[in-house]
Every structure is written in C-alpha cells, then in structure tokens.
Design a protein around this motif. Structure first.
Motif, PDB file in Angstrom:
ATOM      1  N   VAL A 188       0.867  -1.171   0.000  1.00 59.09           N
ATOM      2  CA  VAL A 188       0.000   0.000   0.000  1.00 59.09           C
ATOM      3  C   VAL A 188       0.909   1.226   0.000  1.00 59.09           C
ATOM      4  O   VAL A 188       1.706   1.434   0.926  1.00 59.09           O
ATOM      5  N   LEU A 189       0.795   2.067  -1.030  1.00 60.72           N
ATOM      6  CA  LEU A 189       1.606   3.270  -1.174  1.00 60.72           C
ATOM      7  C   LEU A 189       0.759   4.499  -0.882  1.00 60.72           C
ATOM      8  O   LEU A 189      -0.311   4.682  -1.497  1.00 60.72           O
ATOM      9  N   THR A 190       1.224   5.313   0.073  1.00 56.11           N
ATOM     10  CA  THR A 190       0.566   6.590   0.370  1.00 56.11           C
ATOM     11  C   THR A 190       1.559   7.706   0.101  1.00 56.11           C
ATOM     12  O   THR A 190       2.702   7.474  -0.310  1.00 56.11           O
ATOM     13  N   ALA A 191       1.121   8.921   0.364  1.00 54.39           N
ATOM     14  CA  ALA A 191       2.008  10.072   0.165  1.00 54.39           C
ATOM     15  C   ALA A 191       3.124  10.112   1.194  1.00 54.39           C
ATOM     16  O   ALA A 191       4.109  10.853   1.024  1.00 54.39           O
ATOM     17  N   GLU A 192       2.998   9.326   2.273  1.00 55.29           N
ATOM     18  CA  GLU A 192       3.982   9.387   3.349  1.00 55.29           C
ATOM     19  C   GLU A 192       4.804   8.117   3.494  1.00 55.29           C
ATOM     20  O   GLU A 192       5.949   8.157   3.942  1.00 55.29           O
ATOM     21  N   SER A 193       4.245   6.961   3.122  1.00 51.37           N
ATOM     22  CA  SER A 193       4.932   5.710   3.440  1.00 51.37           C
ATOM     23  C   SER A 193       4.583   4.624   2.442  1.00 51.37           C
ATOM     24  O   SER A 193       3.623   4.745   1.663  1.00 51.37           O
ATOM     25  N   LEU A 194       5.374   3.540   2.500  1.00 50.35           N
ATOM     26  CA  LEU A 194       5.125   2.322   1.732  1.00 50.35           C
ATOM     27  C   LEU A 194       5.032   1.174   2.726  1.00 50.35           C
ATOM     28  O   LEU A 194       5.981   0.858   3.415  1.00 50.35           O
ATOM     29  N   SER A 195       3.840   0.572   2.831  1.00 53.35           N
ATOM     30  CA  SER A 195       3.608  -0.519   3.785  1.00 53.35           C
ATOM     31  C   SER A 195       3.296  -1.791   3.019  1.00 53.35           C
ATOM     32  O   SER A 195       2.814  -1.761   1.885  1.00 53.35           O
ATOM     33  N   TRP A 196       3.620  -2.947   3.665  1.00 57.11           N
ATOM     34  CA  TRP A 196       3.193  -4.216   3.054  1.00 57.11           C
ATOM     35  C   TRP A 196       2.615  -5.133   4.104  1.00 57.11           C
ATOM     36  O   TRP A 196       2.966  -5.083   5.270  1.00 57.11           O
ATOM     37  N   TYR A 197       1.635  -5.934   3.619  1.00 59.05           N
ATOM     38  CA  TYR A 197       0.838  -6.792   4.484  1.00 59.05           C
ATOM     39  C   TYR A 197       0.959  -8.234   4.010  1.00 59.05           C
ATOM     40  O   TYR A 197       1.429  -8.517   2.902  1.00 59.05           O
ATOM     41  N   LYS A 198       0.481  -9.119   4.862  1.00 55.35           N
ATOM     42  CA  LYS A 198       0.518 -10.547   4.535  1.00 55.35           C
ATOM     43  C   LYS A 198      -0.377 -10.853   3.341  1.00 55.35           C
ATOM     44  O   LYS A 198      -0.033 -11.677   2.478  1.00 55.35           O
ATOM     45  N   ASP A 199      -1.559 -10.228   3.305  1.00 55.57           N
ATOM     46  CA  ASP A 199      -2.495 -10.437   2.187  1.00 55.57           C
ATOM     47  C   ASP A 199      -3.289  -9.157   1.980  1.00 55.57           C
ATOM     48  O   ASP A 199      -3.103  -8.157   2.674  1.00 55.57           O
ATOM     49  N   ASP A 200      -4.218  -9.211   0.974  1.00 51.65           N
ATOM     50  CA  ASP A 200      -4.943  -7.998   0.611  1.00 51.65           C
ATOM     51  C   ASP A 200      -6.042  -7.627   1.603  1.00 51.65           C
ATOM     52  O   ASP A 200      -6.733  -6.620   1.411  1.00 51.65           O
ATOM     53  N   GLU A 201      -6.229  -8.413   2.670  1.00 51.45           N
ATOM     54  CA  GLU A 201      -7.194  -8.024   3.699  1.00 51.45           C
ATOM     55  C   GLU A 201      -6.613  -6.950   4.632  1.00 51.45           C
ATOM     56  O   GLU A 201      -7.346  -6.329   5.386  1.00 51.45           O
ATOM     57  N   GLU A 202      -5.286  -6.764   4.578  1.00 51.78           N
ATOM     58  CA  GLU A 202      -4.576  -5.709   5.302  1.00 51.78           C
ATOM     59  C   GLU A 202      -4.797  -5.802   6.825  1.00 51.78           C
ATOM     60  O   GLU A 202      -4.884  -4.789   7.532  1.00 51.78           O
ATOM     61  N   LYS A 203      -4.873  -7.015   7.317  1.00 48.25           N
ATOM     62  CA  LYS A 203      -5.052  -7.201   8.768  1.00 48.25           C
ATOM     63  C   LYS A 203      -3.698  -7.333   9.475  1.00 48.25           C
ATOM     64  O   LYS A 203      -3.533  -6.878  10.600  1.00 48.25           O
TER      65      LYS A 203
END
Length: 823
Positions: A514-529
């Motif tokens: 997930v890319l935002t204007a402030e950071s780049l995050s990654w999750y285990k799956d697309d449920e983002e839990k």
C-alpha cells in the motif's frame, strides 16, 4: 394429377373440376370431340404431324373462342384459323421438312362445352428420321415425352391402335417407367372398326390379355372419308355408340366403351384427386392468406376515387411516422425488434457506455502532468522560495484539465445526432409508397435535428465554461488542502515480490503493498489485517536493477540517499513484478509520492526527460500534493459531466425533435410541396398494391369456393394392382422378325396357366438370347378364361407377338406403327 398454382384458375373448383394434365404419346384421339370441343382445329396429314408439344387449356366460359400465348390479345373464333396458326407456329420453329422442337405451343380454348382441363399433345415416337430430322430423333422425342409424363400431376393416356401388337406398345412401356404402380395410366384402344374380319379386341378391353390397373377403353373415331365429308361430330359420336351396341364382341360392355365414357372416367379421376387434395390445399391457402394479411391491411382502405384520399393518406402517413419514431426512441413492448438495437437503445448505450469510456480514455500523461504542476508552482513563486503549496497552481491545472472535457462531450452529441438521423431513415421506409413524401419528410426532420445539434453543442460548451469559471474547493467530496495534510492519501495498492530478503529464507515472497504520500507498507495479504512493515518515504529514491538470468521477474530497488539502511540490515529493497509495464506503473506511482528516480539512472533515460524533475524534495512534495488534489477535484467534475451531458442532449435534442414531429412536421410538409406532388404514388408501389390485393381476393375467393364444394361428392377407390410382368417381358424380348410368318390358331384363345385348373400345356417362351420366336404349339381344347370375378393364375405367358385367336381375338402384328392416326 395436380392443381395449378395460378390463383386465377381456382374458379374452376366451382364446377368441381381443376386443371389437370392429360398426356398422350400420340395425337389427341380426335380431341375436337374427345372432350366436347366440337371443333376440328388440330392439323392433320401423313407422317409425323405433331412436331412441337401442344399445351391445350380447356376453360369453361360463356362464349367460345381460342387464344395463343404467342398472339396475346388476339381472339380466334374461326377454328380453321386456329389450325392454320398451329401449323405456321410449328413451321416457324421447326422448319417445313419434318423437324421437331421441345418448345411448346400454348393454346387456350374457352367454351361452354368443355371441362376445365389441361391437355398436352406430344409427338409420336418415330423410328426412322426423315427430312430434316436428326439421326437421334427417336431419343429426342422420348426425352421430350419423359419430360412431361414424369410429372406426378399428369394422367397418361397410353394410346394403341387395335390393329397393332399391344405387347410392343411404346406408350405402355414409357408409362410403366414413370408410373410403375399404374395409378396414372389409362389404356386407350383406337381403330377398333379397322380390325380384320373375324378378329376383335375383346380380351384386351376386358383387361384379361395384357392387364392394366385402370384397364382399357375403346374408342372409334371418324374416318378420313368422314373428315373429308365434313361429318358432324355429334353424328360421329352417335355412330360410335351404334358401333359398340351392334358389335357382338363389345355390346355386352358398350356402356364402358366410347368417347363419352372416357370423358366420364377422366372426370371421376379429377373428382378423386380433388377429394384427396382438398384438405391440404385448404390449409395451404389459409397459410398463404395469413402470411399476407398484415401487408394487405395497409391497402384495404385504399380508395383511388375518393377526393379526400390524398389528405387522409398524408395525415395517416405523418401520424404513423410520428408513432414509429417515438416507439424506436422510447421503446415499445408491442413491436420488439429482435434483430438489432433500436434508436433509443443505441442512444442509451452512448449515454452510459460510450461517453463514460471517452472520459476514461483521457488518461493523463503522468510525467507531463507533474512537469506542468512543477512549472506552475515555480512560476507562481517567482523569485521567491515558497514555504507553502500555492492554490493558484491547483486552479490553473484544474481549469486546463476541465477544458479537455469538451472533446468527449461534443463527440457524444455527434453520435446521438447521427443515431437520430438513422432512426428517421428507418421510420421513413414505411413512406416508400409516396417517394416525394418520404424524401421531404426525411429532409425536413434531418434539417431540424442538425439545428438542434448546434444549439445542444452551444449548451454543452456553456456547461464546460461554467465549470471552468468557478473552482469550488468547498465541495463536500473534495479532500481539500487541510484534509490532505492530515489524511494518509492512498496512491496505489497491489502485489509485489520482495526479491532480496526472501532469498535468506529460502526464496522470494509476495506481499500486499500500500503506497501513500507518506509511506510504503506491506501486508501478509490484501485483507490488510497483518502489517509486516511500514517504510517512510523520506530520502528514498528508485533505481533499476538488471534482470537475473535465472529469474523471469522484472526488478527495481528502493534505496536511501543518505546511505542508510532501507530495511533492517539491507541497503536496498528489491521489488519484483511480472512485466516491465507493471514496473513502470509502480515507478510512476512512487513518483507521485515524491520518490523520484536516481540521478544516475535518469541521466541514461532514453526519453531525455530527466531535466523535467527537480531534485528538491520540498518541491516534489508540493507537486504530489497538487497532483492528488487535481485527481480529487476532477473526479467531482467527471461525475457532474456524466450526469449533465445526457440530460442536456435529451432535453435540447431528442425531446425537441419528438415535439417537432408531432406538432410541426405536417405544417412544414404542406408549406414545402403541393399536396398532389407529395402524395404521388410510385409505379412500383401501385403495381405491388394491385398484385397483393388481387392475390388476397383470389385467396379469399378460392377458400369460399372450397367451402361451397359439396362434401358428398362420390369418389372411387383406386383399382387393385394387376400382374404387369408382361411389360417387363416385352421389354426384355427382342422384336420379332417381320419375315417370320405365323399361322393363326383358330378356335383357340392364347394359352396361359390358370389357377386351380391343372397344368397348362407348356409353350416354350423366347429367351433373351433367342432369335425369332418359335412356331407356337397348337394344343387341344383348353378350358375358357376365368370370368372377371375369378382370380388369375401366374403371370401370363406372352410371346413377342400375341397369338391371333379368331373369331374372338385377332390382333394384326406390326412392328412399326404408323403415326398417322384417324381423329
């Protein structure tokens, strides 16, 4: 047997007779009184006289006259002229030296003394060519005869003179080939009065010697002396009747002999045919009537003598056009087109599929847009260095993007206009009866549609200008500057493979990024839990990584410009995609977030666009801010335009055109042309209307006639099959030698085995390899033939020529018959 399809001939059903073809292999047996024509009109002479097929239609009428198809409009009342015309028309095609032709002569005879029948006179089969006849004259005549008698609607009259060998009858052989069941063949024996003294044809006429399923009928025609002496036909019929009543061999069956009885038999066959085919024929007529009912409905009220007809027709045409146009636009449940989309459905597709697609197609060039935003920010700051993002740069970019919407909006107007004109053309097809009215209607309505098109385009441009005139940053759906600062704005989501970290653990692994204007995050799956990590974007840049030899993935890397680790102990974070297009897309998204390419890589950029981007992180952050705000505001504008443009087109074009057709079209038509000119009917349409009305009336009349036919009409069943193996034997046996003389067997009938009476004396039958037939054995007295009610035994043993049996039966043997038959 069969009925003609011509509706004009269905009236003959009123008399319970329909046209039926009777085909003979010789001349017409004195057709002038054979069917009560009571006229002598067929050519006569020696040799082959009939050299072209003569199709003779007998039609019941109040007056008596004749017509030829090749002499249209001329009525012959003198039947000597009819005979002369047949001779002249024959010579015109075939020449005067015995040539033949398969082109028929068509003759109609109208008379109160005839039955409505169709007869076909064919040339007799000749063996030896004479005159201009070709060597294959026999085969040509045979083919010509087969062409006619092969039809199932033909009843075949197999004519054979009584003074020739019946077993060698060409007519019977041909009839058997096309009618093996014998249902269409009637034997006719002529020249009964010319048989030798002491001989008769009793066994044949009683259908015992060479049986046919429908038997034989004997007739006696006028002699040449009678013809030369102008003997009256009625007197000839009386003489024929007297001959059968006075002859000792025929008087017991005189009621089944003669021309009147042959007429009766043919009449009964016609009646049988009518009863058999009437139900199917009625169903066929009903289906034909229903198929044209809808089309004829338009013509039923046509009154050419009505002075107000043109006015009524004009009003009806305009009203019908208005109704059809509205149904095609608004939709209708009573007449649904299942072959193609109607005008309204196509316009709906333009509004809700084509127009939104045109808006979506306006994809912004990301690099170009960011460069424009950067220049706008710099130009607004001027010589100063701004601390805050200028809102004027936002307005300048937004207005420029809104103006670009004019193209898709105007294109949608053009598409709707074209569809309206197509709908008008389809609706005017029903006005084709009046070509000038159709042309004027199409011209007037199409002209009005184009006028409305211009006004609609002006209104569409006005709507765009209204949007440009005021940028409403307080819109409830707009994220705004203040909202954007405190909101983690998501730029992109998707799957990526972390390439260099996963190797330590036995392989690379996919994560949801997930890319935002402030950071780049990654999750285990697309449920983002379950968040694995969040990487701040400060001081990050993008660098290309060469594709590994063993890997099919395309890789790019993120690194820190201050030489710090990006992730834990790793200086680089290598991210992999399945395609280069996906890599470019992610790099563009990172660019929007302020993560720009490494300087070393941009220097080698083939597009030469490295100079377009500033290395100032603060400026890039301001560019990203305005870029996201532009996205937010343009989504509002697109939503508004998608809603307003269809409404504008509907109000200013479609509804206006419908109102114009309903209220003003008629007045414009009256003012454009004279009413008589407008309502001038095309010749093709007038002809079609007359044909359709005639067909409709003929069908109704035919159904009425069929309804009037008495259901109590008496029909006779078909006779049972007979043993006709003698025909096959006659075909297999070679013709007898003319030089062979045969002694007559006196007082003895022809021998054949009889059922239940013991074995008959054996007579050697000529085989296929034998030459002339042997002299027949003369046995002693044999029992008489069984009566008509007794069953016959096996197939009759028939020699190549039947044995003469005076005084009861004596047939003159002859291998070549003369085509000159007395009428």
């Amino acid at each position: 047997m069969g009925m003609h399809n011509d509706m004009t001939e269905l009236l003959c059903l009123r008399f319970q007779f329909s046209p039926i073809s009777y085909v003979t292999g010789q001349c017409f047996l004195g057709i002038n009184y054979f069917f009560n024509v009571s006229r002598d009109f067929l050519p006569r002479g020696s040799g082959i006289v009939t050299r072209r097929p003569l199709v003779l239609q007998l039609i019941t009428a109040k007056t008596e006259y004749a017509e030829f198809l090749h002499c249209k409009g001329r009525k012959f009342t003198d039947f000597d002229e009819v005979r002369q015309e047949i001779e002249v028309e024959t010579d015109r095609i075939t020449g005067v030296n015995k040539g033949i032709s398969s082109i028929p002569i068509n003759l109609r005879i109208y008379s109160p003394h005839v039955l409505s029948l169709t007869l076909i006179d064919l040339p007799g089969i000749t063996k030896v060519p004479v005159g201009d006849q070709p060597p294959d004259i026999e085969q040509q005549i045979r083919d010509m005869i087969m062409q006619f008698i092969s039809r199932e609607n033909c009843l075949i009259l197999a004519v054979t003179p009584a003074n020739t060998d019946l077993a060698n009858s060409d007519a019977l052989k041909l009839a058997k080939e096309v009618d093996p069941q014998g249902l269409r063949t009637i034997g006719v024996i002529t020249k009964l009065d010319l048989m030798d003294e002491g001989t008769d044809a009793r066994e044949i006429l009683e259908n015992k010697l060479l049986p046919l399923r429908r038997g034989y009928i004997g007739v006696v025609n006028r002699s040449q002396k009678d013809i030369d002496g102008k003997k009256d036909i009625k007197a000839a019929l009386l003489a024929e009747r007297k001959f059968f009543l006075s002859h000792p061999a025929y008087r017991h069956m005189a009621d089944r002999m003669g021309t009147p009885y042959l007429q009766k038999v043919l009449n009964q066959q016609l009646t049988n045919h009518i009863r058999d085919t009437l139900p199917a024929f009625r169903s066929k007529l009903q289906s034909q009537l229903l198929s044209i009912e809808h089309e004829v409905e338009v013509y039923k009220n046509f009154r050419p003598e009505d002075p107000t007809r043109k006015t009524k027709a004009l009003l009806q045409m305009v009203q019908q056009f208005s109704v059809d146009f509205e149904k095609r636009i608004e939709g209708s449940g009573d007449q649904v087109d299942t072959l193609e989309l109607s005008g309204g459905a196509k316009i709906n597709r333009i509004f809700h599929e084509r127009f939104p697609f045109e808006l979506v197609k306006m994809e912004f060039n990301e690099k170009e847009l960011r460069r424009e935003i950067s220049y706008a920010i710099k130009n607004i700051h001027g010589i100063r260095t701004g601390l805050f993002t200028p809102d004027m740069a936002f307005e300048a970019i937004v207005k420029k993007q809104i103006v670009k919407l004019k193209g898709p909006c105007l294109k949608s107007v053009d598409l709707v206009m074209q569809e309206l004109i197509n709908t008008v053309k389809k609706c005017t097809k029903k006005l084709a009866t009046y070509p000038r009215l159709c042309e004027e209607t199409e011209r007037i309505v199409a002209g009005y549609i184009r006028e409305r098109e211009e006004k609609t385009k002006d209104q569409v441009l006005l709507l765009i200008d209204i949007q440009v005139s005021y940028i409403n940053t307080n819109h409830e759906d707009f994220i705004g500057f203040a909202k954007y600062v405190y909101r983690d704005f998501v730029i992109r989501k998707g799957w990526l493979t972390i390439n260099n970290i996963g190797i330590m653990k036995g392989g690379s692994k996919e994560y949801w990024f997930v890319l935002t204007a402030e950071s780049l995050s990654w999750y285990k799956d697309d449920e983002e839990k379950e968040k694995k990590y969040m990487l701040p974007l400060d001081n990050l840049k993008v660098r290309d990584v060469e594709k590994s030899f063993m890997s099919s993935k395309h890789i790019f890397a993120l690194f820190n410009t201050e030489q710090r680790n990006v992730y834990k102990d790793y200086r680089f974070l290598e991210l992999a995609c399945d395609s280069q297009e996906e890599v470019d897309s992610w790099k563009a998204s990172l660019l929007r977030a302020g993560v720009y390419p490494d300087k070393s890589s941009t220097e080698n950029d083939e597009n030469g666009q490295a100079d377009n981007f500033s290395m100032d992180p603060q400026l890039e952050r301001q560019v990203e801010t305005i870029r996201n705000l532009v996205d937010s505001y343009m989504s509002i504008i697109n939503k508004c335009i998608r809603d307003l443009i269809p409404k504008t087109i509907m109000h200013l074009m479609i509804n206006n055109v419908k109102e114009f057709i309903n209220a003003e079209l008629l007045a414009h038509l009256y003012s454009s042309e004279d009413q008589n000119t407008l309502m001038e009917e095309s010749a093709e349409q007038a002809q079609r209307r007359d044909e359709m009305l005639r067909m409709y009336q003929a069908l109704k009349e035919a159904l009425a006639i069929i309804g009037d036919i008495s259901t109590s009409t008496v029909s006779t069943p078909a006779p049972p099959p007979v043993d006709d193996s003698w025909l096959q034997q006659a075909r297999r046996s070679p013709p007898p030698s003319p030089s062979t003389q045969r002694r007559p067997t006196l007082n003895n009938p022809p021998t054949r085995p009889l059922s239940g009476r013991g074995p008959a004396p054996a007579i050697p039958s000529p085989g296929p390899q034998s030459g002339a037939p042997p002299v027949p054995f003369r046995p002693g007295p044999l029992p008489p033939f069984p009566s008509g009610g007794e069953a016959l035994g096996g197939p009759p043993q028939v020699p190549s020529r039947p044995t003469r049996a005076p005084p009861r039966v004596q047939l003159l043997t002859s291998t070549i018959w003369s085509p000159h038959l007395r009428k």
